[in-house]
Design a protein around this motif. Structure first.
Motif, PDB file in Angstrom:
ATOM      1  N   ASP A 264      -6.822   4.898  -7.226  1.00 47.90           N
ATOM      2  CA  ASP A 264      -5.562   5.647  -7.233  1.00 47.90           C
ATOM      3  C   ASP A 264      -5.596   6.687  -8.349  1.00 47.90           C
ATOM      4  O   ASP A 264      -4.713   6.729  -9.229  1.00 47.90           O
TER       5      ASP A 264
ATOM      6  N   SER B  21       0.619   4.015  -2.905  1.00 51.00           N
ATOM      7  CA  SER B  21      -0.676   4.691  -2.902  1.00 51.00           C
ATOM      8  C   SER B  21      -0.773   5.641  -1.711  1.00 51.00           C
ATOM      9  O   SER B  21      -1.184   6.803  -1.850  1.00 51.00           O
TER      10      SER B  21
ATOM     11  N   LEU C 118      -2.409   8.717  -8.991  1.00 52.09           N
ATOM     12  CA  LEU C 118      -1.335   7.985  -9.660  1.00 52.09           C
ATOM     13  C   LEU C 118      -1.658   7.781 -11.136  1.00 52.09           C
ATOM     14  O   LEU C 118      -0.769   7.845 -11.999  1.00 52.09           O
TER      15      LEU C 118
ATOM     16  N   ARG D 271       1.139   8.892  -2.229  1.00 53.78           N
ATOM     17  CA  ARG D 271       0.558   9.858  -3.169  1.00 53.78           C
ATOM     18  C   ARG D 271      -0.607  10.627  -2.546  1.00 53.78           C
ATOM     19  O   ARG D 271      -0.978  11.698  -3.016  1.00 53.78           O
ATOM     20  N   TYR D 272      -1.180  10.050  -1.491  1.00 57.13           N
ATOM     21  CA  TYR D 272      -2.287  10.734  -0.815  1.00 57.13           C
ATOM     22  C   TYR D 272      -1.868  11.352   0.513  1.00 57.13           C
ATOM     23  O   TYR D 272      -2.703  11.862   1.252  1.00 57.13           O
TER      24      TYR D 272
ATOM     25  N   ASN E 218      -8.832   3.539   1.522  1.00 57.71           N
ATOM     26  CA  ASN E 218      -9.363   3.501   0.155  1.00 57.71           C
ATOM     27  C   ASN E 218     -10.862   3.775   0.119  1.00 57.71           C
ATOM     28  O   ASN E 218     -11.433   3.990  -0.948  1.00 57.71           O
TER      29      ASN E 218
ATOM     30  N   ASP F 262      -8.380   0.419 -10.400  1.00 51.40           N
ATOM     31  CA  ASP F 262      -7.145   1.068  -9.929  1.00 51.40           C
ATOM     32  C   ASP F 262      -7.116   2.555 -10.301  1.00 51.40           C
ATOM     33  O   ASP F 262      -6.641   3.382  -9.526  1.00 51.40           O
TER      34      ASP F 262
ATOM     35  N   HIS G 291       0.809  -1.216   0.000  1.00 51.38           N
ATOM     36  CA  HIS G 291       0.000   0.000   0.000  1.00 51.38           C
ATOM     37  C   HIS G 291       0.848   1.275   0.000  1.00 51.38           C
ATOM     38  O   HIS G 291       0.302   2.377  -0.062  1.00 51.38           O
TER      39      HIS G 291
END
Ligand code: FEO
Ligand code: CA
Ligand code: CA
Length: 707
Positions: free
Chosen positions: A487, A329, A490, A332-333, A360, A483, A326
């Motif tokens: 994401d 991901s 991304l 990036r957040y 998520n 995805d 994870h």
């Protein structure tokens, strides 16, 4: 109006409260920091609680998109000269813009327009005297206007809610009362005198909310979780032309509802039920408890309310190890093991090591039907997952539904969604049921903006909507549809969009068909990555206090308003754009007000939310003023001879930002959510007491109207 202690406050308390010396016992909370945050006038508490100190962390976007022009500063100087020469004539330098009609703008469906203009005392046409910059602990409006507070933190929402007692608060009580830090404001009309007010409760500020020593850390977390979310509240006014709205005791209280951090949500769209959305508490991946950090939003033409889950990352943490699966991901957040809120110590679902998929399940656009109080609200995966500021809808001529959205992070992107199915006009049950499915299937795009050069003296150019995925096909190499939606950041990184200066509210103007985006600021512009024509400012003039000299600061500190003209309507693939406003003190060389004379506009800093009156004037609320004033709400004509004439309509109390805004009922009523009044202090040491009903400040929603 009656307040939570059962008394009716003196009118001066809500209309014009001057700073009042707090008389509460003075005890410092252990976490007290020095007042004044690291980011201009923004208090440390706002930084910490609202966005999890996002500006103190590295930007999550490390992609190398759109490094176009490294000569912008010189160009600004040139443009300033040109802009000065063109002052008053700037509206003529319109590049590819149509200047007036909705038809030229691609035919916005009038069905989505606000109530038509009616004669009378309308804020859209009234020549008010702008409110001067100030640091008052008051909601200040122009001479001739009046206001009242409709609802504030702790007011009863659910019928039978217990009376608010700040010293004996419980999670159960908070779940029935008006939540903390109202942000988005939606109003659903039920009749000429009755309506439903729908509000977001973005975040909690424990330092201001809780008296020290009264609660354990565990109790504070549990109350705070229930003070997040949304409220639906019946309101009414005495006559069909009054501006004064109050909480209603009519039978409409059957619609009253609190949505909290524990309310069950249904997940829909292509990612619903995906393995990455499953947790031990929800093996279906289709049922999530709660919504968090709900910032702005939008009311749909079918009468539901959309709300953006924004800085959701701050609620997660762990004392364990972050799963390697994870990590990319999370990065990036901005999700990390450290969390000052410490919610993982109370609930396993906020512990990244124990429930790595729970994050998520946040970061979505949610939809609530205020007219269906028993219906679970929905998280729409088709609109992507990022730090959603909000979502605002346009109906295209082909009846497709288009949602415009911003991802509020330094250097992140603008997005658009187009539905597969078409909008059905009509308020019958079947039409509403159909329309409530429109956000479940469609296509998601991200924006690339290209400048046409500074030789024309205007920050403008063309834009392209880049497809990320439809509900069945991914356009991003190596990523499935699910995805891309989970994401989204991304996925977008791979497609070459333009890194923007914190896209906040993005909203179509129902009168002229153009789309307006608030780009609030970006302290890193010019240092972490270069400027481009759409994000040109790398050096800003700021002011530390009222009356202080302007001084230079790096980056874009005062923000912009971006204006986009869709080509081929809202479902077209391209648009032309220009900066309508480069905000700041008009004395600062970098500022620009669509060419309107700078000596005739109000200073404006950090645009956040946008709205429109029935004549298409833009209304802008601000958050984080760095030019020596409280935040406020501004009226800005966008067509005609006064295009760019920024006028301050109100200023919020000390410590607060202005949310909403919303102009309703024939342009007679301006709704404003006063968020985080008194922030920067503590319960024991408040810096402000608005709305001056108690010995502590209370976020609340007010209405303003012409007396
Ligand atoms: Fe919650 Fe982007 O403001
Ligand atoms: Ca240009
Ligand atoms: Ca906002």
């Amino acid at each position: 109006m009656t307040h939570l202690d059962g008394t009716t406050p003196p009118s001066s308390a809500v209309t014009d409260g001057e700073p009042t010396a707090p008389t509460a016992p003075r005890r410092l909370l252990p976490l007290l920091r020095t007042q004044g945050g690291p980011h201009g006038n923004r208090s440390w508490a706002t930084c910490l609680y609202r966005c999890g100190n996002a500006c103190d962390h590295p930007e999550p976007n490390t992609s190398g998109n759109e490094h176009v022009q490294d000569v912008i500063r010189a160009a600004i100087a040139r443009r300033t000269v040109l802009g000065g020469a063109a002052a008053g004539a700037g509206a003529m330098v319109l590049g590819g813009f149509a200047t007036t009609s909705a038809a030229a703008a691609g035919g916005y469906d009038a069905g989505a327009s606000p109530a038509g203009a009616v004669p009378g005392k309308q804020v859209s046409t009234d020549p008010f005297t702008p409110v001067a910059p100030n640091r008052r602990d008051a909601l200040t409006v122009p001479a001739g206007y009046r206001l009242n507070v409709v609802a504030a933190w702790g007011d009863p929402v659910v019928p039978g809610a217990p009376a608010f007692d700040v010293y004996r608060q419980t999670p159960e009580a908070a779940a029935q009362q008006f939540g903390y830090n109202n942000d988005y404001v939606g109003v659903i009309s039920l009749s000429t005198t009755k309506a439903l007010l729908v509000c977001n409760h973005e975040y909690t500020n424990e330092e201001v909310m809780f008296p020290a020593g009264e609660y354990t850390a565990e109790e504070i977390r549990r109350i705070a979780l229930m003070s997040h979310g949304m409220s639906v509240l019946a309101v009414e006014r005495p006559t069909a032309t009054a501006g004064h709205w109050v909480r209603s005791a009519s039978s409409n209280v059957r619609y009253n509802r609190r949505i909290t951090g524990e309310t069950p949500f249904v997940v829909d769209g292509p990612a619903a039920g995906h393995d990455r959305l499953k947790t031990s508490a929800d093996p279906t991946g289709k049922r999530v408890l709660g919504t968090l950090n709900n910032c702005a939003g939008g009311t749909t033409p079918w009468g539901t309310v959309l709300s953006g889950e924004e800085n959701f990352n701050q609620y997660f943490g762990t004392a364990g190890a972050i799963p390697a699966t994870h990590a990319a991901s999370y990065r990036r957040y901005g999700i990390s093991a450290s969390s000052e809120r410490g919610w993982y110590q109370t609930w396993d679902r906020f512990d990244l090591a124990k429930e790595p998929n729970e994050p998520n399940r946040f970061g979505w656009i949610v939809e609530v039907d205020p007219l269906a109080p028993d219906e679970p609200p929905v998280k729409h995966t088709m609109l992507g997952r990022f730090k959603h500021e909000g979502a605002n809808i346009a109906i295209a001529p082909n009846k497709k539904v288009v949602a415009y959205m911003g991802d509020d992070e330094r250097g992140d992107y603008l997005y658009r969604f187009i539905s597969t199915d078409t909008y059905r006009s009509g308020t019958d049950a079947a039409s509403r049921r159909h329309n409530k499915q429109l956000l479940s299937k469609g296509a998601l795009y991200v924006a690339r903006l290209t400048g046409d050069g500074l030789e024309d003296g205007v920050w403008d150019g063309t834009g392209q909507w880049i497809l990320l995925c439809t509900d069945t096909v991914s356009n991003v190499p190596g990523m499935s549809v699910a995805d891309v939606l989970i994401d989204t950041r991304l996925a977008a990184d791979k497609m070459g969009p333009t890194r923007m200066d914190r896209p906040e509210d993005v909203e179509p103007n129902p009168v002229n068909g153009r789309v307006y985006a608030a780009l609030t600021n970006n302290s890193n512009r010019g240092s972490s990555y270069p400027a481009d024509e759409a994000n040109p400012v790398t050096r800003s003039m700021v002011r530390s206090a009222p009356g202080a000299e302007l001084t230079a600061a790096s980056g874009n500190r005062n923000g912009y308003v971006l204006e986009m003209q869709p080509v081929g309507g809202h479902t077209g693939g391209t648009f032309v754009w220009r900066l309508l406003l480069v905000c700041g003190d008009p004395a600062a060389p970098e500022t620009y007000f669509a060419g309107y004379p700078k000596d005739k506009v109000s200073p404006i800093s950090c645009p956040d939310n946008v709205a429109f009156d029935s004549r298409g004037n833009l209304w802008v609320s601000t958050d984080g003023n760095v030019i020596g004033s409280n935040d406020g709400i501004f009226r800005v004509p966008v067509d005609g001879p006064h295009r760019g004439k920024v006028e301050s309509f109100l200023t919020t109390p000390i410590g607060a930002e202005a949310c909403g805004p919303l102009i309703t009922h024939g342009d007679r009523t301006v709704w404003v959510a006063v968020q985080h009044p008194g922030e920067g202090g503590t319960f024991a040491e408040p810096i402000g007491l608005w709305p001056h009903t108690h010995r502590y400040p209370r976020p609340g929603v007010a209405v303003v109207w012409k007396a």
